[in-house]
Scaffold this motif. Structure first.
Motif, mmCIF file in Angstrom:
data_model
loop_
_atom_site.group_PDB
_atom_site.id
_atom_site.type_symbol
_atom_site.label_atom_id
_atom_site.label_comp_id
_atom_site.label_asym_id
_atom_site.label_seq_id
_atom_site.Cartn_x
_atom_site.Cartn_y
_atom_site.Cartn_z
ATOM 1 N N TRP A 234 13.111 -2.532 15.827
ATOM 2 C CA TRP A 234 14.958 -0.996 15.649
ATOM 3 C C TRP A 234 14.898 0.439 15.116
ATOM 4 O O TRP A 234 13.088 0.386 14.729
ATOM 5 N N ILE A 235 15.567 1.385 15.695
ATOM 6 C CA ILE A 235 14.897 2.262 15.371
ATOM 7 C C ILE A 235 16.160 3.157 15.164
ATOM 8 O O ILE A 235 17.356 2.637 16.085
ATOM 9 N N ASP A 236 16.950 3.815 13.729
ATOM 10 C CA ASP A 236 17.815 4.673 14.044
ATOM 11 C C ASP A 236 17.343 6.393 15.299
ATOM 12 O O ASP A 236 16.885 7.116 14.733
ATOM 13 N N ILE A 237 18.732 6.624 16.255
ATOM 14 C CA ILE A 237 17.385 7.329 17.360
ATOM 15 C C ILE A 237 19.003 8.775 16.479
ATOM 16 O O ILE A 237 19.716 8.691 16.548
ATOM 17 N N GLY A 238 18.514 9.495 15.341
ATOM 18 C CA GLY A 238 18.623 10.502 15.074
ATOM 19 C C GLY A 238 18.237 11.973 15.288
ATOM 20 O O GLY A 238 19.189 12.486 14.528
ATOM 21 N N THR A 239 17.148 11.908 15.677
ATOM 22 C CA THR A 239 16.720 13.039 15.370
ATOM 23 C C THR A 239 15.891 13.322 17.138
ATOM 24 O O THR A 239 15.523 12.138 18.075
ATOM 25 N N PRO A 240 15.624 14.073 17.628
ATOM 26 C CA PRO A 240 14.993 14.375 19.102
ATOM 27 C C PRO A 240 13.527 14.316 18.673
ATOM 28 O O PRO A 240 13.037 13.182 19.608
ATOM 29 N N GLU A 241 13.185 13.410 18.051
ATOM 30 C CA GLU A 241 11.380 12.895 17.351
ATOM 31 C C GLU A 241 11.539 11.396 17.205
ATOM 32 O O GLU A 241 10.559 11.272 18.516
ATOM 33 N N ARG A 242 12.298 10.655 17.360
ATOM 34 C CA ARG A 242 13.476 9.799 17.471
ATOM 35 C C ARG A 242 13.353 9.163 18.261
ATOM 36 O O ARG A 242 13.313 8.191 19.246
ATOM 37 N N LEU A 243 13.862 9.656 19.018
ATOM 38 C CA LEU A 243 14.736 9.733 20.837
ATOM 39 C C LEU A 243 13.508 9.292 21.423
ATOM 40 O O LEU A 243 13.223 8.192 22.093
ATOM 41 N N LEU A 244 12.375 10.575 21.165
ATOM 42 C CA LEU A 244 11.165 10.118 22.334
ATOM 43 C C LEU A 244 10.363 8.934 22.034
ATOM 44 O O LEU A 244 9.723 8.714 22.590
ATOM 45 N N GLN A 245 10.781 9.184 20.237
ATOM 46 C CA GLN A 245 9.334 7.324 19.722
ATOM 47 C C GLN A 245 9.972 6.515 20.584
ATOM 48 O O GLN A 245 9.625 5.626 20.690
#
Length: 279
Positions: A234-245
């Protein structure tokens, strides 16, 4: 058959700027697929056949309907024939995710269990087990909870205060490090029993956000709210950094049920035009 799915996709996505300046956050792509399409695909291959997009605003709804249309292409790519058309929330200016849930359940005459998902999360869940857990416990709401590792900051999440039987006493929003009641966070992946319609009607205008308004109302008024321990990704894609992750996690093979539209082998993804030139 799993219950219908309502995706709450009304946010502005300002934390993902500049990627969301010209498109809704759920349509930002992870690898080669929109975030929300990845989520729907994971649910569809586990049996979900009815999807309702609780979108807010003309531009968001238009972009999403242009992407999915009635859903024929989405289901055809998965080899699924027994499905219903995608539905879209009418142009109703909802006040948040709980208000959208209330409106969609009434408008689309949903009087059964309903899955409610956030349009900007990537989750890999055993849906059959999740639904069976909810129906065995029979609460008004079951929330998928993810245990956050010690090295990750918990201050940006809603953290569940739990009884010994996984009943949720309350959520502590964005606690300071060291004050959190547990490491179990709200993933914004829910299954509601049909009784929630009466509760939402009872709350009226006080029902705006699921996490901020609806869940506190349920726990404070003695309704049974259960937590389900999520074991998958699970991941919350809330920022560009989280999108990259999230992208790197997908490319590393950490997300089950993710299928690429283009040639792929473990730890490597090649754009079709590059592959053609190499060939």
């Amino acid at each position: 058959m799993p219950p219908p799915v309502i995706a709450t996709v009304g946010g502005g996505g300002t934390r993902l700027y500049p990627l969301t300046l010209c498109q809704p956050k759920p349509l930002v792509e992870v690898c080669d697929t929109a975030i929300i399409a990845v989520l729907f695909r994971i649910l569809a291959i586990q049996g979900c056949r009815r999807f309702i997009l609780g979108s807010k605003g003309f531009e968001n709804t238009l972009a999403l309907s242009n992407y999915f249309k009635a859903g024929e292409g989405f289901f055809k790519r998965l080899g699924i024939d027994d499905h219903e058309e995608f539905s879209y929330q009418p142009q109703y200016e909802d006040h948040g995710s709980a208000d959208s849930l209330r409106y969609c359940m009434r408008y689309f005459s949903i009087d059964e269990d309903v899955l409610v998902v956030s349009g900007d999360n990537l989750i890999d869940i055993d849906l059959e087990d999740f639904i069976a857990y909810h129906r065995r416990r029979n609460p008004i709401l079951t929330v998928a909870l993810k245990e956050l590792p010690r090295e990750e900051s918990i201050s940006q999440y809603g953290v569940a205060e739990l009884e010994s039987d996984m009943r949720i006493r309350r959520f502590v929003e964005k606690p300071k490090a060291g004050t959190e009641p547990s490491r179990m966070i709200n993933t914004a992946f829910y299954i509601f029993s049909p009784e929630i319609r009466d509760v939402l009607a009872e709350m009226g205008d006080k029902s705006r956000d699921i996490g901020g308004d609806l869940i506190p109302y349920l726990t404070e008024n003695g309704y049974d709210v259960c937590g389900y321990p999520l074991r998958g990704y699970w991941i919350d894609i809330g920022t560009p950094e989280r999108l990259l992750q999230a992208t790197m996690n997908v490319l590393s093979g950490n997300v089950r049920h993710f299928t690429f539209r283009h040639p792929y082998r473990e730890n490597q993804w090649i754009h079709p035009s590059t592959l053609k030139r190499i060939g």
